[in-house]
Design a protein around this motif. Structure first.
Motif, PDB file in Angstrom:
ATOM      1  N   VAL A   1       9.683 -28.361 -36.613  1.00  0.00           N
ATOM      2  CA  VAL A   1       9.498 -27.855 -35.257  1.00  0.00           C
ATOM      3  C   VAL A   1       9.057 -26.395 -35.336  1.00  0.00           C
ATOM      4  CG1 VAL A   1      10.612 -27.356 -33.042  1.00  0.00           C
ATOM      5  CG2 VAL A   1      11.268 -29.392 -34.338  1.00  0.00           C
ATOM      6  N   ALA A   2       8.059 -26.023 -34.516  1.00  0.00           N
ATOM      7  CA  ALA A   2       7.593 -24.637 -34.475  1.00  0.00           C
ATOM      8  C   ALA A   2       7.432 -24.190 -33.022  1.00  0.00           C
ATOM      9  CB  ALA A   2       6.267 -24.481 -35.216  1.00  0.00           C
ATOM     10  N   LEU A   3       7.977 -23.028 -32.691  1.00  0.00           N
ATOM     11  CA  LEU A   3       7.789 -22.434 -31.370  1.00  0.00           C
ATOM     12  C   LEU A   3       6.504 -21.623 -31.356  1.00  0.00           C
ATOM     13  CD1 LEU A   3      10.773 -23.299 -31.217  1.00  0.00           C
ATOM     14  CD2 LEU A   3      11.231 -21.209 -29.916  1.00  0.00           C
ATOM     15  N   SER A   4       5.823 -21.619 -30.210  1.00  0.00           N
ATOM     16  CA  SER A   4       4.570 -20.874 -30.086  1.00  0.00           C
ATOM     17  C   SER A   4       4.612 -19.956 -28.873  1.00  0.00           C
ATOM     18  CB  SER A   4       3.377 -21.832 -29.982  1.00  0.00           C
ATOM     19  OG  SER A   4       3.201 -22.265 -28.647  1.00  0.00           O
ATOM     20  N   GLY A   5       3.670 -19.033 -28.817  1.00  0.00           N
ATOM     21  CA  GLY A   5       3.583 -18.089 -27.704  1.00  0.00           C
ATOM     22  C   GLY A   5       2.549 -18.485 -26.669  1.00  0.00           C
ATOM     23  N   ASP A   6       2.128 -19.735 -26.642  1.00  0.00           N
ATOM     24  CA  ASP A   6       1.120 -20.171 -25.679  1.00  0.00           C
ATOM     25  C   ASP A   6       1.631 -20.014 -24.249  1.00  0.00           C
ATOM     26  OD1 ASP A   6      -0.939 -20.996 -27.487  1.00  0.00           O
ATOM     27  OD2 ASP A   6       0.316 -22.707 -28.018  1.00  0.00           O
ATOM     28  N   ALA A   7       0.681 -19.825 -23.324  1.00  0.00           N
ATOM     29  CA  ALA A   7       0.894 -19.746 -21.868  1.00  0.00           C
ATOM     30  C   ALA A   7       1.245 -18.344 -21.385  1.00  0.00           C
ATOM     31  CB  ALA A   7       1.944 -20.747 -21.392  1.00  0.00           C
TER      32      ALA A   7
ATOM     33  N   THR B   1       5.644 -28.929 -31.688  1.00  0.00           N
ATOM     34  CA  THR B   1       5.504 -27.558 -31.192  1.00  0.00           C
ATOM     35  C   THR B   1       6.182 -27.437 -29.837  1.00  0.00           C
ATOM     36  OG1 THR B   1       3.327 -28.151 -30.288  1.00  0.00           O
ATOM     37  CG2 THR B   1       3.383 -27.047 -32.434  1.00  0.00           C
ATOM     38  N   ARG B   2       6.754 -26.266 -29.580  1.00  0.00           N
ATOM     39  CA  ARG B   2       7.459 -26.001 -28.334  1.00  0.00           C
ATOM     40  C   ARG B   2       6.965 -24.684 -27.746  1.00  0.00           C
ATOM     41  NH1 ARG B   2      13.739 -27.495 -30.140  1.00  0.00           N
ATOM     42  NH2 ARG B   2      13.370 -29.726 -30.564  1.00  0.00           N
ATOM     43  N   VAL B   3       6.973 -24.603 -26.428  1.00  0.00           N
ATOM     44  CA  VAL B   3       6.364 -23.466 -25.729  1.00  0.00           C
ATOM     45  C   VAL B   3       7.382 -22.857 -24.765  1.00  0.00           C
ATOM     46  CG1 VAL B   3       4.382 -22.695 -24.383  1.00  0.00           C
ATOM     47  CG2 VAL B   3       4.167 -24.707 -25.876  1.00  0.00           C
ATOM     48  N   PRO B   4       8.159 -21.855 -25.195  1.00  0.00           N
ATOM     49  CA  PRO B   4       9.188 -21.267 -24.322  1.00  0.00           C
ATOM     50  C   PRO B   4       8.654 -20.700 -23.015  1.00  0.00           C
ATOM     51  CG  PRO B   4       9.593 -20.655 -26.592  1.00  0.00           C
ATOM     52  CD  PRO B   4       8.257 -21.343 -26.571  1.00  0.00           C
TER      53      PRO B   4
END
Length: 675
Positions: free
Chosen positions: A393-399, A557-560
């Motif tokens: 699992v990887a968090l990203s800074g998208d949005a 992937t996850r997008v906080p």
């Protein structure tokens, strides 16, 4: 993260339901390599399939399709419900706790469906998902997609005669595995693709196959026999209710925008404190996993703030990943390295040669499954591949750009238009011709000394490309909304290049950009751009790009930033807390500077760029020439060769940089070659 597929064929079937759903589901093994499951009801003609990437509840208690404890619902689910433990607590308060078999969010969803129903449950969730749930009691199939479209879901009509079915899946490759699939390419969708370089929702590249829009719930009754039901020739738009099929929004960004405009936070200290708290809560929720977890780190504002908050909450160094390129002008890895060192993360860098990056291109048609021409898909896949070696699992800074005003067009476009609006249209066209007369390299040369005089972070990256893009946009632009559409379009008039379409704007509404704007909250042009980008560019380009690139290597992937409570807060911030002093993401910067020194962050926005344009003139030239061959284009019959060949000649000569528009043609051609 997983993949789902299924179909409702009706009570008369001409082949084995189990064999068919197994074949469709197997095509999604990359989305879920850990386990497969299918469920069929021969009496109804219904089949559900699921490929599982185990992230929560690694035991068989998390296997799907899963039945609810009361037996009413059967669920195939792709995604994560981050607040599922809180939902279990809420059920307990209401005295509705079943005998839990495990701690999966799938089981939580099913219990909530039985207690509250489908729509109320969706509104209670914090998460990303696409779901297919069969109501055994009501004989209704429900398909739903998360608020922003993080997880994909296609649906439509496939097959012929007695094998005709209403089918759905996470990716088109599963639908193509249905026996007798013969849906032709949609010319309208192709024209929209040439404009936006992606196929925008609700379209897909195939006729009678559509994307479920974000925040929507589609329901189809078993009584609406697919064999007799006419395939809808145009995408369904909510609200829709016809022939046993209903489509409604269970969540709408427009409502959030209007609510935010009525409760703006004027106090800057309160705004920054609340933003930090909301983001920290989102990061904490999205860090829940039973498998190794990390984060992407580019060294930019968005990824840096996510990693900073992760590291603050973690008991050990967070695993972070970036990709660097041998071309110095495109290498962001030093910035990521500096931020990682400051935060104390366990940082991994993948350095990629041009040859390695180019090798990815051959797999893009299979990976993206329909034409997709954002060339940053290449480095995105490479960094996902590198991360998958260590984490699941990887968090990203998208949005962050769409919510907090990060794209250059939000402040560059209005600033330019304010200086051009007074000009008569002929004068604007003449100005555009003058700008285009200076080659890209010339504008870049002029931009370098200008950038040197500007404060850090306020220069214009790739000035030549932007100047030529502006020159093309000045033709026919009547107002700032027209300018926005032009800025997000590559082929300005797709009917000039795609055979067999009606006109430049095609059938209305051609895309979600044509939908009516909220009555309040988008009066400034910058907010209108941000709203439209959140509806279209974010799900159709950014989220699609990351989902396919990551799922190709079985990485979740996850997008906080897309915790909907963060988005709600973003729309409560006045415009000057997003864009200030010719710079975007003001509020985010104030939070980030608590964790990372300003000097490590402030620099011109570059994006995830690679030198595709240079490669097309060099090592990729023969490949491109084969796909753009004039006789080939004529024989295939989708494009008029002349405008494409003209741009190709200009690009090869170096007089113009047509990378984006040519890449759109090449990605379609490469996709078509694989069909």
């Amino acid at each position: 993260m997983c993949g789902l597929s299924g179909f409702l064929q009706g009570r008369s079937s001409s082949f084995s339901l189990a064999t068919t759903i197994e074949g469709m589901t197997e095509r999604l093994i990359h989305r879920g390599p850990d386990e497969t499951g299918v469920w069929v009801d021969e009496s109804i003609g219904l089949a559900l399939g699921h490929r599982r990437l185990a992230v929560l509840e690694l035991s068989p208690a998390g296997a799907q399709p899963m039945h609810s404890a009361g037996g009413r619902f059967v669920l195939a689910f792709n995604g994560e419900i981050y607040n599922h433990l809180a939902l279990r607590e809420q059920l307990a308060v209401e005295g509705a706790t079943p005998a839990w078999l495990g701690h999966s969010d799938t089981e939580t969803l099913l219990a909530c469906f039985e207690r509250w129903g489908i729509q109320k449950t969706l509104q209670q969730t914090v998460g990303m998902f696409s779901i297919a749930v069969w109501d055994v009691q009501g004989l209704i199939l429900h398909l739903a997609r998360d608020r922003f479209g993080e997880k994909p879901l296609y649906y439509g009509w496939v097959g012929q005669g007695g094998g005709r079915a209403f089918a759905f899946a996470s990716e088109l490759k599963a639908l193509r595995a249905y026996p007798g699939f013969a849906n032709p390419i949609s010319r309208e969708a192709l024209a929209l693709y040439m404009r936006f370089t992606v196929v925008p929702a609700p379209h897909s590249i195939y006729q009678s196959i559509y994307k479920l829009e974000p925040g929507c719930l589609l329901s189809i009754s078993a009584d609406a026999a697919p064999g007799d039901m006419p395939a809808f020739e145009k995408p369904l738009r909510p609200p829709f209710d016809q022939e046993g099929v209903t489509l409604q929004r269970w969540w709408a960004l427009g409502d959030v925008v209007q609510a935010g405009a009525q409760s703006l936070i004027r106090d800057e200290t309160e705004a920054i404190s609340t933003l930090e708290q909301r983001l920290a809560e989102a990061v904490q929720l999205q860090s829940l996993a039973d498998v190794p977890l990390g984060a992407f780190l580019s060294g930019g504002i968005d990824s840096s703030i996510i990693v900073a908050l992760m590291q603050q909450q973690a008991s050990r160094p967070v695993k972070t990943f970036t990709v660097g390129f041998e071309e110095a002008g495109f290498d962001e890895s030093p910035h990521a390295r500096a931020v990682a060192q400051h935060l104390g993360t366990e940082h991994s860098e993948l350095f990629v040669t041009s040859a390695q990056a180019q090798a990815v291109i051959a797999g893009l048609p299979e990976m993206y499954d329909e034409p997709f021409a954002d060339s940053s898909q290449i480095p995105t896949h490479l960094v996902c591949k590198a991360a998958r070696q260590q984490v699941t699992v990887a968090l990203s800074g998208d949005a962050g750009d769409e919510l907090f005003g990060g794209y250059n067009r939000y402040f560059w476009g209005p600033r330019i238009w304010s200086r051009l609006a007074w000009m008569p249209a002929p004068l604007r066209r003449a100005l555009g011709a003058t700008i285009a007369a200076l080659p890209v390299a010339g504008w870049n040369a002029l931009g370098r000394p200008l950038n040197a005089l500007l404060p850090s972070g306020k220069g214009i990256a790739r000035a030549g490309d932007k100047a030529h893009k502006l020159a093309a946009r000045l033709h026919g632009v009547r107002d700032l909304d027209d300018l926005y559409l032009s800025l997000v379009s590559e082929w300005q008039d797709p009917a000039q290049v795609v055979r067999g379409v009606a006109g430049a704007r095609l059938v209305e509404p051609a895309s979600l950009l044509d939908d009516v704007l909220p009555a309040h909250g988008v009066e400034p042009s910058q907010l209108r751009m941000m709203y439209r980008d959140s509806l279209t560019y974010l799900p159709d380009d950014i989220l699609c790009k990351v989902d396919r690139a990551a799922m190709a290597v079985s990485l979740e992937t996850r997008v906080p930033f897309l915790d909907h409570r963060v988005a709600e807060l973003a729309w409560q911030l006045p415009l000057d807390m997003k864009i200030r002093g010719g710079q975007g993401k003001w509020a985010l910067r104030q939070v980030l500077y608590k964790y990372v020194p300003r000097q490590l962050i402030e620099r011109p926005k570059a994006g995830f760029a690679i030198p595709v344009g240079e490669w097309l003139r060099g090592p990729l030239r023969d490949w491109a020439e084969s796909l753009l061959d004039e006789q080939r284009l004529l024989t295939e019959g989708y494009f008029y060769p002349a405008p494409i060949r003209n741009r190709w000649a200009e690009h090869l000569s170096g007089r113009r940089d047509h990378t984006a528009s040519l890449w759109a043609v090449l990605m379609f051609q490469a996709w078509l070659e694989r069909q």
